[in-house]
Design a protein around this motif. Structure first.
Motif, PDB file in Angstrom:
ATOM      1  N   ASN A   1      -2.470 -12.435   4.526  1.00  0.00           N
ATOM      2  CA  ASN A   1      -1.396 -13.277   3.999  1.00  0.00           C
ATOM      3  C   ASN A   1      -0.899 -14.177   5.128  1.00  0.00           C
ATOM      4  OD1 ASN A   1       0.617 -14.219   2.168  1.00  0.00           O
ATOM      5  ND2 ASN A   1       2.100 -12.805   3.066  1.00  0.00           N
TER       6      ASN A   1
ATOM      7  N   VAL B   1      -2.928 -16.270   0.257  1.00  0.00           N
ATOM      8  CA  VAL B   1      -3.204 -14.837   0.342  1.00  0.00           C
ATOM      9  C   VAL B   1      -4.627 -14.569  -0.174  1.00  0.00           C
ATOM     10  CG1 VAL B   1      -2.228 -14.400  -1.953  1.00  0.00           C
ATOM     11  CG2 VAL B   1      -2.377 -12.534  -0.279  1.00  0.00           C
TER      12      VAL B   1
ATOM     13  N   SER C   1       3.786  -6.985   3.480  1.00  0.00           N
ATOM     14  CA  SER C   1       3.686  -8.089   4.433  1.00  0.00           C
ATOM     15  C   SER C   1       5.085  -8.539   4.830  1.00  0.00           C
ATOM     16  CB  SER C   1       2.923  -9.270   3.810  1.00  0.00           C
ATOM     17  OG  SER C   1       2.900 -10.378   4.691  1.00  0.00           O
TER      18      SER C   1
ATOM     19  N   ILE D   1       4.696 -13.989   0.045  1.00  0.00           N
ATOM     20  CA  ILE D   1       3.323 -14.100  -0.446  1.00  0.00           C
ATOM     21  C   ILE D   1       3.013 -15.575  -0.702  1.00  0.00           C
ATOM     22  CG2 ILE D   1       1.686 -13.363  -2.195  1.00  0.00           C
ATOM     23  CD1 ILE D   1       2.796 -11.142  -0.393  1.00  0.00           C
TER      24      ILE D   1
END
Length: 249
Positions: free
Chosen positions: A131, A62, A54, A58
């Motif tokens: 996310n 998520v 991603s 994070i």
């Protein structure tokens, strides 16, 4: 004045939209990765690995979702969720009490384990990750095959065949090289023996020729000696006859 300003602001908006579409949009696409297929045996367990990348940190929002489509069915059902830092396993489906969460979103890992495999577990599993604000991108699928015994893969068989053929070729080359080496060594030995024999013949012929060159003087000397001995004997015989004649007188 107003029309020029409006046209200028419209151009800026268009440029900003193009910039966001071409530059920012691709960065907001999450990438999910799984194996293409996984093999297992009845009664064993398998790990369905799922990793993702991603462009954003994070976050606590998520979420990871696993879906399952049976091999003999068309409907896709949800079997696992990870939301707000907590895993939730389906409590009523076929995977009840057989699934374990082993992933870690902070390590970009959304893997699960399925225990006590059965033939009904054959099918396609889908891993989907979100996310926020990175929610774009595609999910990834892995197909599970459950057998009584795990079959030997075609690649393994092909690799074994290729390895055997290469080994046989190498063995033939080595044997051919050894045969050629022994043949060349034998030829060299025979050549040395022939050379030695030729040298011996030449040496013996030289000795014979030298002996033959020495023999005529010896013969001549023997002939001269025999002639001189014969003449001396003749002289003596003649002298004896003269003495006998004198005595008679």
């Amino acid at each position: 004045m107003w029309s020029q300003g409006a046209s200028g602001s419209g151009s800026l908006v268009l440029v900003a939209a193009l910039f966001s579409a071409l530059v920012l949009a691709p960065t907001l696409a999450i990438h999910v990765y799984t194996h293409r297929e996984v093999h297992g045996t009845v009664g064993s367990q398998v790990t369905l690995a799922c990793s993702f990348w991603s462009s954003e940190w994070i976050s606590e929002d998520v979420s990871i979702t696993w879906l399952f489509q049976p091999e003999s069915g068309k409907d896709t059902i949800s079997i696992f969720h990870f939301v707000k830092g907590q895993p939730y396993v389906d409590e009523v489906g076929a995977f009840k009490n057989r699934m374990e969460w082993v992933g870690d979103p902070h390590r970009k890992d959304g893997s699960i384990i399925i225990r006590n495999l059965d033939y009904t577990d054959n099918g396609t599993f889908t891993c989907d990750v979100k996310n926020p604000p990175d929610i774009g991108g595609k999910s990834s699928q892995v197909t599970l095959y459950v057998f009584e015994k795990v079959p030997i893969r075609y690649g393994v068989v092909l690799g074994a065949v290729i390895g055997g053929v290469l080994g046989l070729v190498i063995l033939v080359v080595v044997i051919g090289y050894l045969i050629r080496y022994c043949w060349l060594r034998r030829q060299a030995t025979l050549q040395r023996q022939l050379s030695a024999m030729e040298k011996g013949k030449l040496h013996r012929s030289a000795k014979d020729s030298s002996k033959r060159g020495r023999q005529p003087p010896v013969l001549y000397a023997m002939l001269d000696h025999s002639r001189s001995t014969k003449s001396a004997s003749e002289k003596k015989s003649k002298g004896g006859l003269g003495d006998s004649r004198k005595d008679k007188k």
